[in-house]
Design an enzyme around this catalytic site. Structure first.
Site, PDB file in Angstrom:
ATOM      1  N   GLY A  14       0.823  -1.204   0.000  1.00  0.00           N
ATOM      2  CA  GLY A  14       0.000   0.000   0.000  1.00  0.00           C
ATOM      3  C   GLY A  14       0.854   1.250   0.000  1.00  0.00           C
ATOM      4  O   GLY A  14       2.062   1.181   0.212  1.00  0.00           O
ATOM      5  N   CYS A  42       4.999  -6.574   1.337  1.00  0.00           N
ATOM      6  CA  CYS A  42       5.458  -5.182   1.282  1.00  0.00           C
ATOM      7  C   CYS A  42       4.921  -4.409   2.495  1.00  0.00           C
ATOM      8  O   CYS A  42       5.279  -4.716   3.630  1.00  0.00           O
ATOM      9  CB  CYS A  42       5.041  -4.558  -0.051  1.00  0.00           C
ATOM     10  SG  CYS A  42       5.941  -3.055  -0.443  1.00  0.00           S
ATOM     11  N   TYR A  43       4.009  -3.469   2.309  1.00  0.00           N
ATOM     12  CA  TYR A  43       3.478  -2.740   3.471  1.00  0.00           C
ATOM     13  C   TYR A  43       2.889  -3.719   4.489  1.00  0.00           C
ATOM     14  O   TYR A  43       3.016  -3.522   5.700  1.00  0.00           O
ATOM     15  CB  TYR A  43       2.400  -1.732   3.043  1.00  0.00           C
ATOM     16  CG  TYR A  43       1.826  -0.995   4.236  1.00  0.00           C
ATOM     17  CD1 TYR A  43       2.433   0.147   4.727  1.00  0.00           C
ATOM     18  CD2 TYR A  43       0.712  -1.500   4.919  1.00  0.00           C
ATOM     19  CE1 TYR A  43       1.937   0.792   5.857  1.00  0.00           C
ATOM     20  CE2 TYR A  43       0.215  -0.861   6.046  1.00  0.00           C
ATOM     21  CZ  TYR A  43       0.835   0.284   6.507  1.00  0.00           C
ATOM     22  OH  TYR A  43       0.351   0.905   7.624  1.00  0.00           O
ATOM     23  N   HIS A  86       7.059  -8.673  -4.377  1.00  0.00           N
ATOM     24  CA  HIS A  86       5.668  -8.909  -4.798  1.00  0.00           C
ATOM     25  C   HIS A  86       5.523 -10.227  -5.564  1.00  0.00           C
ATOM     26  O   HIS A  86       5.750 -10.257  -6.764  1.00  0.00           O
ATOM     27  CB  HIS A  86       5.186  -7.733  -5.661  1.00  0.00           C
ATOM     28  CG  HIS A  86       5.020  -6.481  -4.861  1.00  0.00           C
ATOM     29  ND1 HIS A  86       3.845  -6.167  -4.223  1.00  0.00           N
ATOM     30  CD2 HIS A  86       5.901  -5.501  -4.553  1.00  0.00           C
ATOM     31  CE1 HIS A  86       4.000  -5.030  -3.557  1.00  0.00           C
ATOM     32  NE2 HIS A  86       5.242  -4.604  -3.750  1.00  0.00           N
ATOM     33  N   GLU A 104       2.802 -11.575  -6.331  1.00  0.00           N
ATOM     34  CA  GLU A 104       1.543 -11.589  -7.095  1.00  0.00           C
ATOM     35  C   GLU A 104       1.706 -11.120  -8.536  1.00  0.00           C
ATOM     36  O   GLU A 104       0.822 -11.341  -9.354  1.00  0.00           O
ATOM     37  CB  GLU A 104       0.478 -10.742  -6.374  1.00  0.00           C
ATOM     38  CG  GLU A 104       0.731  -9.226  -6.324  1.00  0.00           C
ATOM     39  CD  GLU A 104       1.632  -8.781  -5.163  1.00  0.00           C
ATOM     40  OE1 GLU A 104       2.465  -9.593  -4.713  1.00  0.00           O
ATOM     41  OE2 GLU A 104       1.516  -7.610  -4.741  1.00  0.00           O
ATOM     42  N   ASP A 110     -19.158 -11.044 -20.717  1.00  0.00           N
ATOM     43  CA  ASP A 110     -19.894 -11.227 -19.468  1.00  0.00           C
ATOM     44  C   ASP A 110     -21.361 -11.607 -19.710  1.00  0.00           C
ATOM     45  O   ASP A 110     -21.845 -12.589 -19.151  1.00  0.00           O
ATOM     46  CB  ASP A 110     -19.808  -9.962 -18.594  1.00  0.00           C
ATOM     47  CG  ASP A 110     -18.363  -9.604 -18.270  1.00  0.00           C
ATOM     48  OD1 ASP A 110     -17.506 -10.500 -18.353  1.00  0.00           O
ATOM     49  OD2 ASP A 110     -18.098  -8.430 -17.950  1.00  0.00           O
ATOM     50  N   LYS A 165     -12.538 -11.548 -14.377  1.00  0.00           N
ATOM     51  CA  LYS A 165     -12.738 -11.699 -15.824  1.00  0.00           C
ATOM     52  C   LYS A 165     -12.130 -13.004 -16.357  1.00  0.00           C
ATOM     53  O   LYS A 165     -12.738 -13.676 -17.181  1.00  0.00           O
ATOM     54  CB  LYS A 165     -12.084 -10.502 -16.530  1.00  0.00           C
ATOM     55  CG  LYS A 165     -12.481 -10.340 -17.962  1.00  0.00           C
ATOM     56  CD  LYS A 165     -13.753  -9.553 -18.037  1.00  0.00           C
ATOM     57  CE  LYS A 165     -14.201  -9.318 -19.441  1.00  0.00           C
ATOM     58  NZ  LYS A 165     -15.383  -8.443 -19.478  1.00  0.00           N
TER      59      LYS A 165
END
Ligand code: XMP
Length: 516
Positions: free
Chosen positions: A59, A86-87, A173, A175, A231, A372
């Site tokens: 963050g 991280c944060y 990170h 991710e 969608d 998605k």
């Protein structure tokens, strides 16, 4: 093993990182349901969610300032696995009395981690020690309760583990795809450490959605605005399977669609045995748009007309009590953020306005929990064709915002013809899937061209193709000059009325993807 796909769940606490949704996607890919809560979620909310593990995101805040969002005590009280990124790690270090320092400058980019201790989390990363860093602060002193697992050349603490509880921290990170072993690290966290069993699978999600829709609607009718986008198409396929003839799909042709779009939608759903009512409303939209050139006015008018047409048609249907919508999880997060005043964290989205409350219909939103890429995966399982699943996004107002200024039927015809050639060439050159979005913009100005022996003044179009992950920033696609040359020649030769073709080389920001 439980058949409830939500029985095992991971909680993500969002401290405002631009990567928070990526964390959620990695966890889903590891086969576990997860939700994102704001970092100021109450202890009660966290306990009620009953997670098997918690991930705390990065963050923009810094623990070196007096006020900063803390680790909620409930997270620790549960004594379940916690991964601070991280944060998220820095807040945990601070909570136990360690120190975090502001760096001289931001570290942004690849780094190599060096293992100081063997630990299964780091082993899960694999042989490649490359990780992605994006931080200003770093941990300088680790509290006694923790041990340092890894360092890098520039920081002394790249990974930590609590000595007693399964509480872990990473400065890098995992991710983002720039950390090659990141997905494996999440898989280890979710499967091995949190002991989740992979209940979150496409087939199981379909079964779950089918059962909930049946329970929700009983034997009432459901109406769906089918646009042909991913969608709404997946909602149609899902509901077609779940409730058969109780589903009524309405497809509105507003005259601002791409070439052949209406026929394609009709054929696709006919093949799946799902009936669709096609409403030819082109002239009505052109009439409403006559003389209007302001983009926001055009958006409003197109949205309003759509609602009117849809409402008129829906009222003709018997026994309809529900309206199905293709709302997906990022929309849910965005509207929650907008309501809580934290909208600055996330991009605002601009879909054509909602259907009015005067319809008096209850909502059915079977994709509300999905990202998605999960929607696409489910679409494939439901046998929707790849051409539909892999289609570039198309804005709700369609060609209405790709024809600059006033929309006229003739302009729509030219824009559609040129766009079709560009897309056809992209597919033929295997470039379509390499760009995130590509289309033609119609400029209502005339430029000179020579055709045969005569001078002519005809219209101009611009080709636009961008590369982007999230559409918040975008880079213009470096399409080969030979390819652009072929597109321009074909458009000028084949579309009578277009004299010039340009290529848009503006990045976002400051430009946007669309021209209006
Ligand atoms: P911009 O132009 O804002 O586009 O950089 C980012 C993404 O959003 C799409 N877009 C829209 N989608 N209604 C929509 O449903 C709209 O009014 C609209 N305007 C832009 C755009 O196509 C791109 O994918």
């Amino acid at each position: 093993m439980s058949s409830d796909i939500h029985a095992e769940r991971i909680l993500i606490l969002d401290f405002g990182s631009q990567y928070t949704q990526l964390i959620a996607r990695r966890i889903r890919e590891a086969g576990c349901y997860c939700e994102i809560f704001s970092c100021d979620a109450t202890d009660e909310e966290i306990k009620t969610f009953a997670p098997r593990g918690v991930v705390m995101s990065g963050g923009p805040e810094t623990t070196t300032e007096d006020t900063h969002p803390p680790v909620p005590e409930a997270v620790l009280a549960l004594e379940i696995p916690v991964l601070g990124i991280c944060y998220g790690m820095q807040a945990m270090v601070q909570r136990f009395g360690g120190t975090v320092e502001a760096g001289q400058r931001r570290e942004f980019g690849h780094a190599q981690i060096q293992h100081l201790q063997g630990h299964p989390m780091l082993e899960a990363l694999g042989e490649d020690a490359t990780v992605w860093m994006s931080h200003g602060d770093h941990v300088a002193d680790v509290p006694e309760e923790f041990e340092v697992l890894a360092e890098t050349e520039s920081i002394p603490v790249a990974a930590i583990a609590h000595r007693e509880y399964p509480w872990l921290g990473l400065q890098f990170h995992p991710e983002v795809t720039h950390t090659p072993g990141g997905s494996r690290l999440f898989e280890w966290f979710v499967r091995d450490l949190c002991q989740c069993h992979g209940l979150w699978r496409p087939q199981a999600i379909i079964e779950d959605a089918t059962a909930s829709v049946r329970a929700q609607v009983g034997d009432s009718g459901v109406v769906l605005a089918l646009s042909g986008g991913v969608d709404s198409s997946v909602v149609a396929a899902l509901l077609g399977r779940a409730i058969g003839e109780q589903l009524h799909c309405l497809f509105v042709d507003n005259g601002l669609l791409r070439k052949g779009e209406g026929d394609q939608v009709m054929e696709t759903f006919a093949a799946l045995g799902i009936p669709v009512t096609r409403i030819e409303a082109q002239q009505r939209f052109y009439a409403a748009l006559e003389g209007v050139s302001d983009p926001e006015d055009k958006r409003r008018i197109i949205g309003r007309e759509f609602i009117h047409v849809f409402q008129e048609e829906a009222e003709k249907l018997p026994d309809v009590r529900f309206l199905a919508q293709g709302t997906i999880y990022p929309d849910v997060i965005e509207s929650a953020a907008a309501q809580s005043g934290k909208a600055h964290l996330i991009k605002s989205h601009h879909n054509v306005g909602g259907l009015p409350e005067t319809l008096h219909l209850e909502l059915v939103e079977p994709l509300r929990e999905l990202f998605k890429d999960e929607v696409r995966q489910i679409g494939r399982e439901l046998e929707l064709p790849q051409t539909l699943i892999g289609r570039h996004p198309f804005p709700g107002p369609g060609l209405g915002v790709r024809i600059l200024g006033e929309v006229r039927e003739e302009y729509a015809r030219l824009a559609r013809a040129a766009d079709h050639i560009f897309i056809e060439e992209l597919r033929a050159a295997d470039l379509y899937d390499q760009v995130a979005q590509a289309f033609v913009v119609f400029l209502p100005v005339r430029a000179v061209g020579v055709m045969g022996d005569g001078r002519r003044y005809d219209y101009v179009v611009s080709l636009r193709a961008v590369e982007t992950q999230d559409f918040m920033t975008a880079r213009w696609a470096r399409l080969p000059a030979e390819f652009l040359d072929r597109c321009a020649r074909r458009i000028i030769n084949e579309v009578d009325g277009i004299a010039r073709v340009c290529y848009d080389i503006s990045g976002k920001p400051p430009a946007t993807v669309e021209w209006e």
